[in-house]
Write a protein that holds these residues in place. Structure first.
Motif, PDB file in Angstrom:
ATOM      1  N   THR A 139       0.845  -1.195   0.000  1.00 32.23           N
ATOM      2  CA  THR A 139       0.000   0.000   0.000  1.00 32.23           C
ATOM      3  C   THR A 139       0.876   1.238   0.000  1.00 32.23           C
ATOM      4  O   THR A 139       0.680   2.179  -0.773  1.00 32.23           O
ATOM      5  N   SER A 140       1.889   1.214   0.879  1.00 31.68           N
ATOM      6  CA  SER A 140       2.726   2.391   1.026  1.00 31.68           C
ATOM      7  C   SER A 140       3.546   2.661  -0.251  1.00 31.68           C
ATOM      8  O   SER A 140       3.714   3.804  -0.656  1.00 31.68           O
ATOM      9  N   LEU A 141       3.998   1.622  -0.929  1.00 33.26           N
ATOM     10  CA  LEU A 141       4.819   1.847  -2.131  1.00 33.26           C
ATOM     11  C   LEU A 141       3.996   2.132  -3.386  1.00 33.26           C
ATOM     12  O   LEU A 141       4.393   2.946  -4.216  1.00 33.26           O
ATOM     13  N   SER A 142       2.867   1.460  -3.514  1.00 27.54           N
ATOM     14  CA  SER A 142       2.114   1.598  -4.773  1.00 27.54           C
ATOM     15  C   SER A 142       1.071   2.699  -4.683  1.00 27.54           C
ATOM     16  O   SER A 142       0.602   3.197  -5.701  1.00 27.54           O
ATOM     17  N   GLY A 143       0.657   3.036  -3.458  1.00 29.01           N
ATOM     18  CA  GLY A 143      -0.431   4.000  -3.293  1.00 29.01           C
ATOM     19  C   GLY A 143      -1.800   3.348  -3.502  1.00 29.01           C
ATOM     20  O   GLY A 143      -2.831   4.010  -3.389  1.00 29.01           O
ATOM     21  N   ILE A 144      -1.824   2.057  -3.792  1.00 24.25           N
ATOM     22  CA  ILE A 144      -3.109   1.364  -3.970  1.00 24.25           C
ATOM     23  C   ILE A 144      -3.513   0.782  -2.607  1.00 24.25           C
ATOM     24  O   ILE A 144      -2.728   0.039  -2.008  1.00 24.25           O
ATOM     25  N   PRO A 145      -4.716   1.122  -2.135  1.00 18.16           N
ATOM     26  CA  PRO A 145      -5.080   0.617  -0.804  1.00 18.16           C
ATOM     27  C   PRO A 145      -5.344  -0.890  -0.823  1.00 18.16           C
ATOM     28  O   PRO A 145      -6.322  -1.349  -1.397  1.00 18.16           O
ATOM     29  N   MET A 146      -4.433  -1.636  -0.231  1.00 19.18           N
ATOM     30  CA  MET A 146      -4.568  -3.099  -0.212  1.00 19.18           C
ATOM     31  C   MET A 146      -5.492  -3.563   0.905  1.00 19.18           C
ATOM     32  O   MET A 146      -5.853  -4.733   0.973  1.00 19.18           O
ATOM     33  N   GLY A 147      -5.831  -2.648   1.810  1.00 21.28           N
ATOM     34  CA  GLY A 147      -6.752  -2.992   2.892  1.00 21.28           C
ATOM     35  C   GLY A 147      -6.074  -3.794   3.973  1.00 21.28           C
ATOM     36  O   GLY A 147      -4.939  -4.253   3.808  1.00 21.28           O
ATOM     37  N   PRO A 148      -6.784  -3.978   5.079  1.00 21.55           N
ATOM     38  CA  PRO A 148      -6.225  -4.770   6.170  1.00 21.55           C
ATOM     39  C   PRO A 148      -6.385  -6.255   5.870  1.00 21.55           C
ATOM     40  O   PRO A 148      -7.130  -6.621   4.944  1.00 21.55           O
ATOM     41  N   PRO A 149      -5.728  -7.113   6.622  1.00 24.02           N
ATOM     42  CA  PRO A 149      -5.934  -8.548   6.413  1.00 24.02           C
ATOM     43  C   PRO A 149      -7.243  -8.979   7.073  1.00 24.02           C
ATOM     44  O   PRO A 149      -7.920  -8.158   7.672  1.00 24.02           O
ATOM     45  N   ARG A 150      -7.569 -10.229   6.917  1.00 22.75           N
ATOM     46  CA  ARG A 150      -8.792 -10.748   7.561  1.00 22.75           C
ATOM     47  C   ARG A 150      -8.402 -11.452   8.849  1.00 22.75           C
ATOM     48  O   ARG A 150      -7.362 -12.126   8.915  1.00 22.75           O
ATOM     49  N   LEU A 151      -9.248 -11.320   9.864  1.00 21.55           N
ATOM     50  CA  LEU A 151      -9.012 -12.021  11.138  1.00 21.55           C
ATOM     51  C   LEU A 151      -8.822 -13.515  10.879  1.00 21.55           C
ATOM     52  O   LEU A 151      -9.482 -14.046   9.990  1.00 21.55           O
ATOM     53  N   PRO A 152      -7.953 -14.220  11.555  1.00 21.40           N
ATOM     54  CA  PRO A 152      -7.246 -13.795  12.761  1.00 21.40           C
ATOM     55  C   PRO A 152      -5.978 -12.981  12.505  1.00 21.40           C
ATOM     56  O   PRO A 152      -5.280 -12.655  13.465  1.00 21.40           O
TER      57      PRO A 152
END
Ligand SMILES: CC(=O)N[C@@H]([C@@H](O)[C@H](O)[C@H](O)CO)[C@@H](O)CC(=O)C(=O)O
Length: 307
Positions: free
Chosen positions: A266-279
């Motif tokens: 996300t930080s390098l591409s600027g594309i929001p990859m979102g958070p991971p899924r629990l757990p």
């Protein structure tokens, strides 16, 4: 202690109802092709959290990647491995129907195959649902706990699985990997290496390609390493591998996994990859800042000569 508990529960609330975001995939394809020189993708694998998704979500993602990748990507391989055979077969059928270039499956890892025969029987059932596209076994023992030797697995595999094309080899056992290269030279299997920090060693024993998490954001650096290796410029190839190793060794000490890969990406591409899924839990701001600073200190990895 209290504050840690508080922040964990806030994070859990944040992650609870997250949905997949199909709208960024077109942008993601363009970023990989234009900025990273990556034209082949492996969808719904480890980095894509395939095993944390519902079948419906996996199908939606597969369709979006195939559609967005048309005329841009060369290969879209869909990972269809699952704990249940019917689910895996359904995903394999779906991947074939939507025009994927190939499918791949891990070994089921709750009720595990304990020998080659059991593993091949499972994989054969899956592969036979997509009889006109190549099948790759996804070997990732650190996560599945299934350690069946690939040199043994490949023996006679084409007779059992006619569409068998190769292995995505995400393990550090370079002896087994090299034996596969040597012994099955004639079959021309594609052995795609998946331990990014050791890719150069795998190239030295004949790896034909690579699939891994860091190629999402260090694709160009790895392409340069491939090129340097092909040109027999081993000093330059080592320079790339050592720099990649320096970065990975740094982030391993901070704690590195799928969530951290997403944050870096996300930080390098600027594309929001979102958070991971629990757990899985999101990467911390501290991790993101330190990882970014480390990459900035290694410009060799992220700046390339103009074409
Ligand atoms: C266990 C794991 O996640 N391995 C990664 C590596 O790329 C790994 O992140 C990298 O070598 C750093 O250790 C890949 O093999 C996984 C992968 O290609 C995938 O997303 O399916």
């Amino acid at each position: 202690m209290l504050s840690t508990k508080g922040s964990v529960s806030r994070e859990v609330t944040r992650l609870r109802s997250r949905k997949i975001n199909l709208s960024v995939i077109g942008q993601y394809v363009d970023y990989l092709v234009d900025k990273q020189g990556v034209k082949n993708v492996f969808v719904n694998g480890t980095t894509g959290e395939g095993l944390a998704l519902s079948s419906q979500e996996r199908k939606q993602l597969a369709e979006e990647w195939v559609n967005q990748g048309k005329k841009k990507l060369e290969h879209v391989i869909i990972h269809v491995g699952a704990l249940s055979l019917p689910e895996s077969k359904e995903l394999a059928r779906h991947a074939a129907e939507i025009g994927a270039s190939g499918i791949s499956a891990i070994a089921p890892f709750f009720f595990k195959p304990t020998n080659k025969g059991a593993l091949v029987a499972f994989l054969r059932e899956v592969a036979s649902e997509a009889p006109h596209i190549p099948f790759y076994y996804y070997h990732i023992p650190p996560l599945t706990g299934v350690k069946i030797c690939i040199e043994d697995l490949l023996d006679g595999i084409k007779k059992q699985i006619p569409t068998f094309q190769g292995v995505k080899y995400s393990d550090t056992d370079l002896l087994d990997f090299a034996q596969c290269m040597d012994k099955y030279n004639k079959e021309q299997f594609l052995l795609l290496y998946g331990v990014d920090e050791q890719l150069l060693s795998a190239l030295a024993v004949g790896a034909t390609g690579a699939v891994g998490s860091t190629y999402n954001y260090l694709g160009q650096a790895n392409n340069m390493m491939f090129q340097a290796y092909a040109n027999q410029d081993f000093a330059l190839a080592r320079k790339y591998q050592f720099c990649i190793g320096e970065f990975l060794s740094f982030v391993f000490k901070l704690g590195f996994g799928v969530a951290q890969t997403k944050a870096i990406m996300t930080s390098l591409s600027g594309i929001p990859m979102g958070p991971p899924r629990l757990p899985l839990m999101s990467a911390s701001e501290e991790f993101i800042t330190k990882a970014k600073a480390k990459l900035d200190s290694l410009p060799f990895l992220t700046t390339y000569p103009a074409k």
